[in-house]
Scaffold this motif. Sequence first.
Motif, short mmCIF file in Angstrom:
data_model
loop_
_atom_site.label_atom_id
_atom_site.label_comp_id
_atom_site.label_asym_id
_atom_site.label_seq_id
_atom_site.Cartn_x
_atom_site.Cartn_y
_atom_site.Cartn_z
N THR A 134 0.84 -1.20 0.00
CA THR A 134 0.00 0.00 0.00
C THR A 134 0.88 1.25 0.00
O THR A 134 0.60 2.22 -0.71
N ALA A 135 1.94 1.23 0.79
CA ALA A 135 2.88 2.36 0.82
C ALA A 135 3.48 2.57 -0.57
O ALA A 135 3.58 3.72 -1.05
N LEU A 136 3.86 1.49 -1.21
CA LEU A 136 4.43 1.56 -2.56
C LEU A 136 3.46 2.22 -3.53
O LEU A 136 3.86 3.04 -4.36
N ARG A 137 2.18 1.87 -3.38
CA ARG A 137 1.16 2.45 -4.28
C ARG A 137 1.07 3.96 -4.10
O ARG A 137 1.00 4.71 -5.09
N PHE A 138 1.06 4.42 -2.85
CA PHE A 138 0.98 5.86 -2.61
C PHE A 138 2.24 6.58 -3.09
O PHE A 138 2.15 7.66 -3.69
N PHE A 139 3.40 5.99 -2.83
CA PHE A 139 4.65 6.60 -3.30
C PHE A 139 4.68 6.69 -4.84
O PHE A 139 5.19 7.66 -5.40
N THR A 140 4.12 5.67 -5.48
CA THR A 140 4.10 5.65 -6.94
C THR A 140 3.26 6.81 -7.49
O THR A 140 3.65 7.46 -8.47
N VAL A 141 2.14 7.07 -6.85
CA VAL A 141 1.28 8.18 -7.27
C VAL A 141 2.05 9.50 -7.14
O VAL A 141 2.05 10.33 -8.06
N ALA A 142 2.71 9.69 -5.99
CA ALA A 142 3.47 10.93 -5.76
C ALA A 142 4.63 11.05 -6.74
O ALA A 142 4.89 12.13 -7.28
N ALA A 143 5.34 9.93 -6.97
CA ALA A 143 6.49 9.94 -7.87
C ALA A 143 6.08 10.21 -9.31
O ALA A 143 6.70 11.03 -10.02
N ASN A 144 5.03 9.55 -9.76
CA ASN A 144 4.54 9.75 -11.14
C ASN A 144 4.03 11.16 -11.35
O ASN A 144 4.03 11.68 -12.48
N GLY A 145 3.60 11.79 -10.27
CA GLY A 145 3.14 13.18 -10.36
C GLY A 145 4.29 14.17 -10.38
O GLY A 145 4.07 15.37 -10.53
N GLY A 146 5.52 13.68 -10.21
CA GLY A 146 6.70 14.55 -10.28
C GLY A 146 7.17 15.09 -8.96
O GLY A 146 8.09 15.93 -8.92
N LEU A 147 6.62 14.61 -7.83
CA LEU A 147 7.05 15.09 -6.52
C LEU A 147 8.39 14.47 -6.17
O LEU A 147 8.53 13.24 -6.09
N ALA A 148 9.39 15.30 -5.92
CA ALA A 148 10.75 14.80 -5.67
C ALA A 148 10.80 13.87 -4.47
O ALA A 148 11.43 12.80 -4.52
N GLU A 149 10.15 14.24 -3.36
CA GLU A 149 10.19 13.39 -2.18
C GLU A 149 9.52 12.05 -2.44
O GLU A 149 9.94 11.02 -1.91
N GLY A 150 8.47 12.06 -3.25
CA GLY A 150 7.82 10.81 -3.61
C GLY A 150 8.74 9.92 -4.42
O GLY A 150 8.78 8.70 -4.24
N GLN A 151 9.50 10.53 -5.32
CA GLN A 151 10.45 9.77 -6.13
C GLN A 151 11.55 9.17 -5.26
O GLN A 151 11.93 8.01 -5.44
N VAL A 152 12.03 9.94 -4.29
CA VAL A 152 13.06 9.42 -3.38
C VAL A 152 12.51 8.26 -2.56
O VAL A 152 13.15 7.20 -2.44
N ASN A 153 11.32 8.44 -1.99
CA ASN A 153 10.75 7.40 -1.15
C ASN A 153 10.43 6.13 -1.93
O ASN A 153 10.62 5.02 -1.42
N LEU A 154 9.96 6.30 -3.16
CA LEU A 154 9.71 5.13 -4.00
C LEU A 154 11.04 4.45 -4.35
O LEU A 154 11.13 3.22 -4.37
#
Length: 330
Positions: A134-154
């Motif tokens: 579930t965490a991976l799914r949320f990080f993926t949404v943030a990363a695909n949206g271009g959020l740098a922190e989301g990309q790092v966490n993913l």
Amino acid sequence: MNKLKTRYRVAAMAIVYLMIIVGLAVSAIITTSDASAHGVAKDKSYGVNGVEGPAHLMNLLKIAQDLEKKALSGDVEAQYKLGLHYYNGMIVGKDVGKAIGWLDLAHKQGYLKASDKLGIIYDRYGNTNQARITALRFFTVAANGGLAEGQVNLGVMYYTGRGTDRNYDKALDLYIKAAKQNSHRAQYYVGIMYELGRGIGQDYTKALQWYEASADNGNAFAAYNAGLSHEKGRGVPVAKKKAIKYFTMASKGGSAQAQFRLGSMYFLGQGTERNLEDALLWLTVAKLQGHKNAADAVKHIRPKMTVAQITSVNKRIDKVQDAKISRTWF
């Protein structure tokens, strides 16, 4: 007349008791255990010795109520902020369940920071593989949206293999995307990948370049690694002066390891003139953080110094301890 005065006294006492009850009720609603988190630890205006007084508690309650009103109306930023407050337990009492509820509302409106925070919560509190997925799914949404922190966490999820198969190539790709947005965490992790040769060929010189970029953005871990590279000559010729520079940055960022190495270099006169006061300063600060070797070094150095020198260092230690340093790690 006496009966009338008695009635007034009774009424006045009743009002006082009512005020006390209201104050206790407010205290129960709002978490007050960490006054410093609200920036009031040293502000006497809020109460005795910085303890929050009734006026401040009422102000916090009003802030929470106003924020919830906006959140209920659909204000996505208010939903995100309220979720953070429940997660951190600041203006309102800590409640991870309510934090998830408010953050999820913001996430469903496309607020990427909320998606990333939900990923962090599920990754941190989830003890099952499903929670990590579930965490991976949320990080993926943030990363695909271009959020740098989301990309790092993913990227971290792929690097460690949490909620998915370990994949250094995907991790590196995500770190580089975030690094291009000037994320100090991402720059640090790219440096790690180059140093260890994971997802890319091992290259100490490029690792150092990324560490220095991250250090310049305030990352103490990266500054420490850059200092080590210059001290040991990894990827570049040995340069003790540059090692001092980066160890100083890391020491001010709170790294006990850097403080120990910096103090040792001042004691030995490596990269700088020998300076017992600077040596004792940083070794003592490292000792206060629990560095065992620093504790032994302090015992060795103090007998070599005058009382005046030690007194001067103690004053400087207090300033270092009291300094509001931005401790940027991960």
